[in-house]
Design a protein around this motif. Structure first.
Motif, PDB file in Angstrom:
ATOM      1  N   MET A 405      52.300 113.478  79.585  1.00  0.00           N
ATOM      2  CA  MET A 405      52.374 114.496  78.549  1.00  0.00           C
ATOM      3  C   MET A 405      53.721 114.408  77.825  1.00  0.00           C
ATOM      4  O   MET A 405      54.781 114.347  78.462  1.00  0.00           O
ATOM      5  CB  MET A 405      52.177 115.882  79.152  1.00  0.00           C
ATOM      6  CG  MET A 405      52.176 116.997  78.097  1.00  0.00           C
ATOM      7  SD  MET A 405      50.988 116.714  76.759  1.00  0.00           S
ATOM      8  CE  MET A 405      49.455 116.718  77.693  1.00  0.00           C
ATOM      9  N   ALA A 406      53.680 114.401  76.524  1.00  0.00           N
ATOM     10  CA  ALA A 406      54.880 114.368  75.695  1.00  0.00           C
ATOM     11  C   ALA A 406      54.634 115.251  74.479  1.00  0.00           C
ATOM     12  O   ALA A 406      53.500 115.630  74.174  1.00  0.00           O
ATOM     13  CB  ALA A 406      55.204 112.937  75.276  1.00  0.00           C
ATOM     14  N   TYR A 407      55.715 115.579  73.804  1.00  0.00           N
ATOM     15  CA  TYR A 407      55.623 116.479  72.652  1.00  0.00           C
ATOM     16  C   TYR A 407      56.390 115.876  71.482  1.00  0.00           C
ATOM     17  O   TYR A 407      57.380 115.153  71.655  1.00  0.00           O
ATOM     18  CB  TYR A 407      56.180 117.858  72.995  1.00  0.00           C
ATOM     19  CG  TYR A 407      55.361 118.581  74.035  1.00  0.00           C
ATOM     20  CD1 TYR A 407      54.318 119.422  73.656  1.00  0.00           C
ATOM     21  CD2 TYR A 407      55.614 118.417  75.396  1.00  0.00           C
ATOM     22  CE1 TYR A 407      53.544 120.077  74.603  1.00  0.00           C
ATOM     23  CE2 TYR A 407      54.850 119.060  76.347  1.00  0.00           C
ATOM     24  CZ  TYR A 407      53.819 119.897  75.948  1.00  0.00           C
ATOM     25  OH  TYR A 407      53.053 120.546  76.890  1.00  0.00           O
ATOM     26  N   GLY A 408      55.900 116.204  70.292  1.00  0.00           N
ATOM     27  CA  GLY A 408      56.556 115.730  69.099  1.00  0.00           C
ATOM     28  C   GLY A 408      57.805 116.530  68.782  1.00  0.00           C
ATOM     29  O   GLY A 408      58.019 117.638  69.293  1.00  0.00           O
ATOM     30  N   GLU A 409      58.640 116.006  67.919  1.00  0.00           N
ATOM     31  CA  GLU A 409      59.864 116.673  67.523  1.00  0.00           C
ATOM     32  C   GLU A 409      59.579 117.565  66.320  1.00  0.00           C
ATOM     33  O   GLU A 409      58.833 117.214  65.427  1.00  0.00           O
ATOM     34  CB  GLU A 409      60.931 115.637  67.177  1.00  0.00           C
ATOM     35  CG  GLU A 409      61.309 114.741  68.348  1.00  0.00           C
ATOM     36  CD  GLU A 409      62.334 113.704  67.954  1.00  0.00           C
ATOM     37  OE1 GLU A 409      62.693 113.679  66.754  1.00  0.00           O
ATOM     38  OE2 GLU A 409      62.758 112.934  68.830  1.00  0.00           O
ATOM     39  N   GLY A 410      60.168 118.750  66.315  1.00  0.00           N
ATOM     40  CA  GLY A 410      60.002 119.675  65.213  1.00  0.00           C
ATOM     41  C   GLY A 410      60.237 121.088  65.662  1.00  0.00           C
ATOM     42  O   GLY A 410      60.500 121.366  66.842  1.00  0.00           O
ATOM     43  N   LYS A 411      60.145 122.033  64.723  1.00  0.00           N
ATOM     44  CA  LYS A 411      60.349 123.433  65.063  1.00  0.00           C
ATOM     45  C   LYS A 411      59.280 123.921  66.025  1.00  0.00           C
ATOM     46  O   LYS A 411      59.541 124.775  66.880  1.00  0.00           O
ATOM     47  CB  LYS A 411      60.322 124.270  63.788  1.00  0.00           C
ATOM     48  CG  LYS A 411      61.490 123.969  62.845  1.00  0.00           C
ATOM     49  CD  LYS A 411      61.439 124.865  61.614  1.00  0.00           C
ATOM     50  CE  LYS A 411      62.607 124.573  60.667  1.00  0.00           C
ATOM     51  NZ  LYS A 411      62.560 125.436  59.468  1.00  0.00           N
ATOM     52  N   ARG A 412      58.080 123.408  65.849  1.00  0.00           N
ATOM     53  CA  ARG A 412      56.983 123.792  66.740  1.00  0.00           C
ATOM     54  C   ARG A 412      56.424 122.528  67.372  1.00  0.00           C
ATOM     55  O   ARG A 412      55.552 121.883  66.811  1.00  0.00           O
ATOM     56  CB  ARG A 412      55.897 124.534  65.963  1.00  0.00           C
ATOM     57  CG  ARG A 412      54.806 125.079  66.849  1.00  0.00           C
ATOM     58  CD  ARG A 412      53.749 125.781  66.013  1.00  0.00           C
ATOM     59  NE  ARG A 412      52.655 126.248  66.833  1.00  0.00           N
ATOM     60  CZ  ARG A 412      51.545 126.809  66.360  1.00  0.00           C
ATOM     61  NH1 ARG A 412      51.406 126.970  65.055  1.00  0.00           N
ATOM     62  NH2 ARG A 412      50.594 127.221  67.170  1.00  0.00           N
ATOM     63  N   GLY A 467      43.513 120.367  69.223  1.00  0.00           N
ATOM     64  CA  GLY A 467      43.631 121.805  69.062  1.00  0.00           C
ATOM     65  C   GLY A 467      44.984 122.192  68.487  1.00  0.00           C
ATOM     66  O   GLY A 467      45.853 121.343  68.231  1.00  0.00           O
ATOM     67  N   ARG A 468      45.173 123.488  68.291  1.00  0.00           N
ATOM     68  CA  ARG A 468      46.413 123.981  67.679  1.00  0.00           C
ATOM     69  C   ARG A 468      47.376 124.599  68.701  1.00  0.00           C
ATOM     70  O   ARG A 468      48.451 125.051  68.330  1.00  0.00           O
ATOM     71  CB  ARG A 468      46.066 125.022  66.619  1.00  0.00           C
ATOM     72  CG  ARG A 468      45.231 124.466  65.473  1.00  0.00           C
ATOM     73  CD  ARG A 468      45.010 125.527  64.412  1.00  0.00           C
ATOM     74  NE  ARG A 468      44.251 124.977  63.281  1.00  0.00           N
ATOM     75  CZ  ARG A 468      43.936 125.676  62.198  1.00  0.00           C
ATOM     76  NH1 ARG A 468      44.314 126.949  62.106  1.00  0.00           N
ATOM     77  NH2 ARG A 468      43.248 125.109  61.221  1.00  0.00           N
ATOM     78  N   GLY A 469      46.984 124.670  69.953  1.00  0.00           N
ATOM     79  CA  GLY A 469      47.845 125.264  70.968  1.00  0.00           C
ATOM     80  C   GLY A 469      48.922 124.309  71.439  1.00  0.00           C
ATOM     81  O   GLY A 469      48.969 123.122  71.069  1.00  0.00           O
ATOM     82  N   LYS A 470      49.780 124.845  72.298  1.00  0.00           N
ATOM     83  CA  LYS A 470      50.859 124.030  72.850  1.00  0.00           C
ATOM     84  C   LYS A 470      50.318 123.013  73.837  1.00  0.00           C
ATOM     85  O   LYS A 470      50.897 121.934  74.007  1.00  0.00           O
ATOM     86  CB  LYS A 470      51.889 124.941  73.530  1.00  0.00           C
ATOM     87  CG  LYS A 470      53.147 124.211  73.986  1.00  0.00           C
ATOM     88  CD  LYS A 470      54.163 125.168  74.562  1.00  0.00           C
ATOM     89  CE  LYS A 470      55.420 124.425  74.999  1.00  0.00           C
ATOM     90  NZ  LYS A 470      56.437 125.342  75.569  1.00  0.00           N
ATOM     91  N   GLU A 471      49.228 123.362  74.491  1.00  0.00           N
ATOM     92  CA  GLU A 471      48.596 122.454  75.423  1.00  0.00           C
ATOM     93  C   GLU A 471      47.307 121.909  74.808  1.00  0.00           C
ATOM     94  O   GLU A 471      46.583 122.637  74.123  1.00  0.00           O
ATOM     95  CB  GLU A 471      48.282 123.161  76.747  1.00  0.00           C
ATOM     96  CG  GLU A 471      49.516 123.659  77.487  1.00  0.00           C
ATOM     97  CD  GLU A 471      50.441 122.530  77.897  1.00  0.00           C
ATOM     98  OE1 GLU A 471      49.915 121.431  78.192  1.00  0.00           O
ATOM     99  OE2 GLU A 471      51.667 122.742  77.911  1.00  0.00           O
ATOM    100  N   PRO A 472      46.985 120.644  75.028  1.00  0.00           N
ATOM    101  CA  PRO A 472      45.760 120.066  74.465  1.00  0.00           C
ATOM    102  C   PRO A 472      44.515 120.756  75.008  1.00  0.00           C
ATOM    103  O   PRO A 472      44.491 121.223  76.157  1.00  0.00           O
ATOM    104  CB  PRO A 472      45.818 118.602  74.912  1.00  0.00           C
ATOM    105  CG  PRO A 472      47.242 118.356  75.271  1.00  0.00           C
ATOM    106  CD  PRO A 472      47.783 119.658  75.766  1.00  0.00           C
ATOM    107  N   GLU A 473      43.505 120.854  74.180  1.00  0.00           N
ATOM    108  CA  GLU A 473      42.244 121.428  74.621  1.00  0.00           C
ATOM    109  C   GLU A 473      41.591 120.531  75.660  1.00  0.00           C
ATOM    110  O   GLU A 473      41.827 119.311  75.700  1.00  0.00           O
ATOM    111  CB  GLU A 473      41.306 121.616  73.428  1.00  0.00           C
ATOM    112  CG  GLU A 473      41.789 122.639  72.413  1.00  0.00           C
ATOM    113  CD  GLU A 473      40.817 122.797  71.262  1.00  0.00           C
ATOM    114  OE1 GLU A 473      39.826 122.021  71.211  1.00  0.00           O
ATOM    115  OE2 GLU A 473      41.038 123.677  70.406  1.00  0.00           O
TER     116      GLU A 473
END
Length: 531
Positions: A405-412, A467-473
């Motif tokens: 699991m990884a996340y993109g860079e940005g405000k959200r 999806g639009r949440g912080k965690e994938p659907e």
């Protein structure tokens, strides 16, 4: 030709039987198609000699032109053919269903949903080979501009009212056949050779009898020998046992049988016109009827084998399950059929002889887009087709060995999981190349990150459809142990730039607007111009 198709052709040569080139049917096949087997006069492409047409394999309608050079007889043939085809088309034009379509609001300029009529089904014409499609297009071009007695009472040889309408429909079917994936007008040889690979060339596959000899050869006979026999075997009269699949005829048939029969018909018609009394006229009429019956028998003898072969090929196609995306392409055919029906009802003029620049560009863009869409959909529907794309480096499949699991860079920050896929394929992946997989019928995109330390696994970053949440659907990210298949080609094709209206094109393409297209008048002739 893909490597899979080449291997299938080599296996066909070795085994003596055609090999599958697809596991599903990639063209929609109607429950009640209209089969059309045309025959033309040798040396005159636009002069029909006869045809077998109908939807009942056991009761075809035989149409014959006893003297193809007689214009009145040709027009009568076209009128009779229109009487068969137009009711078949009308049966589909009257049954409609409600559907939604996006249109531009003239006031706001925004795309809005509107409810319109869509034909519940569409007709389907099937001809033996590619030359049959060319003949349908030729018939449409030669009949859609014909003048009727109502339109022009002084027109020489006026056509029945239904003939120009018949020509407009044939033109539409001929144009639609140029769109990749369309099934309104099918050449059976093309459809069969798309789903089976033979041991002969693509040109030889256009002979329906030879093609079927590879697909379903007699017991104990190799396909190559059966194909040669279908092409060359002749009977005691020197005539081909398996005549060409139309519209061309065999020269031996023309010289030995057809030409003498037409000559007898001409003599009988001349004698009937010269008859002086009723008894003599009755005798001459009997001779004319016998000569016409002989020509009908000859035309039926060379078209009936092709008619039976077409239905035999349709039976072979029905053994395959229909591909998942074939119904979507058939829906676009239904929209095309409905649109032309509406244009005819609205009283619009026939299709022009030449398209303007904008219409031609739109047609070309549509065909290019549909070709790319067809190739992508066939690969998604058929593992055998996908295998060819994998061998070409345009797709890869394998097992998921790791998910981080990884996340993109940005405000959200958005989820951007890293997925490692171990594969034996060798895809042509460049830096940050986009790849796609089918997720619930929708394409999910991923980005190529690199290879693992051993170089045997591909590392991808999933970028959408989570999806639009912080965690994938749930189910949106592959899990360890899943078997996945990614493609380097997009599953859906994007539309091109909007073209201007025909009246707003520049002078290089028919403009500028507001000026007459007529050439300037020449200078008047004066006395000095005459010696």
């Amino acid at each position: 030709m893909s490597l899979i198709t080449t291997l299938a052709r080599l296996e066909a040569v070795e085994s003596g039987r055609a090999q599958p080139a697809a596991t599903v049917l990639h063209r929609h096949l109607a429950e009640r198609p209209l089969v059309f087997v045309p025959l033309t006069t040798s040396g005159e492409a636009g002069a029909p000699l006869g045809a077998l047409v109908g939807t009942d394999r056991d009761a075809p309608r035989l149409l014959v032109v006893p003297q193809p050079r007689d214009r009145d007889l040709r027009f009568a043939f076209l009128a009779e053919l229109a009487d068969v085809v137009l009711p078949y088309l009308d049966a589909y034009a009257d049954v409609v269903e409600a559907a939604e379509r996006s249109e531009t609001d003239p006031e706001t300029g925004k795309r809005v949903k509107v409810e319109v009529e869509l034909c519940a089904d569409a007709p389907q014409l099937i001809v033996p080979g590619r030359a049959g499609i060319d003949f349908v297009r030729l018939l449409g071009r030669s009949t859609r501009f014909r003048r009727t007695a109502e339109q022009d009472p002084e027109a020489p040889h006026p056509a029945p009212p239904r003939v120009p309408l018949f020509g407009r429909w044939l033109t539409h079917f001929g144009e639609r056949a140029r769109v990749p994936g369309s099934a309104l007008l099918l050449a059976l040889t093309d459809v069969l050779s798309r789903h089976w690979a033979t041991g002969q060339s693509s040109l030889e596959d256009q002979h329906l009898g030879a093609l079927l000899a590879w697909l379903d050869p007699p017991e104990g006979e190799p396909g190559a020998e059966a194909a040669v026999r279908a092409e060359l075997q002749r009977d005691a009269r020197g005539q081909l046992v398996c005549p060409p699949a139309g519209p061309a005829t065999d020269p031996a048939f023309d010289n030995q049988l057809l030409a003498p029969a037409i000559e007898r018909y001409d003599r009988a018609r001349t004698a009937l016109a010269a008859a002086e009394d009723g008894i003599e006229a009755d005798d001459r009429l009997g001779e004319l009827t016998a000569a016409e019956r002989e020509i009908r028998g000859l035309v039926e003898s060379v078209t009936r084998p092709t008619w039976d072969a077409v239905w035999r090929g349709i039976d072979l196609l029905r053994t395959l399950p229909e591909g998942a995306h074939a119904a979507d392409r058939w829906t676009r055919d239904r929209w095309s059929f409905t649109g032309h029906r509406d244009r005819v009802v609205a009283g619009e003029p026939p299709q022009p002889r030449r398209d303007d620049a904008v219409t031609a560009a739109n047609k070309l863009a549509t065909r290019e887009r549909e070709q790319a869409r067809l190739e992508a959909q066939e690969a998604l529907d058929d593992p055998l087709v996908m295998a060819g794309r994998r061998l070409a480096g345009e797709a890869f499949a394998g097992e998921v060995t790791e998910v981080v699991m990884a996340y993109g860079e940005g405000k959200r920050p958005s989820p951007r999981p890293l997925v490692t896929v171990r594969t034996d394929d060798r895809p042509h992946l460049g830096e940050r190349a986009r790849v796609y997989r089918s997720l619930g019928g929708k394409p999910q995109a991923a980005e190529f990150v690199g290879y693992d330390d051993e170089g045997a696994a591909v590392v991808l970053r999933i970028v959408d459809k989570m999806g639009r949440g912080k965690e994938p659907e749930a189910g949106s990210v592959p899990e360890k142990g899943d078997l996945v298949c990614f493609t380097l080609f997009e599953h859906e094709q994007r539309g091109g730039a909007k073209l201007p209206d025909p009246e707003e094109t520049p002078w290089t393409h028919g403009g500028p607007p507001g000026e007459s297209d007529a050439p300037p008048l020449p200078d008047p002739v004066t006395e000095e111009d005459v010696l």
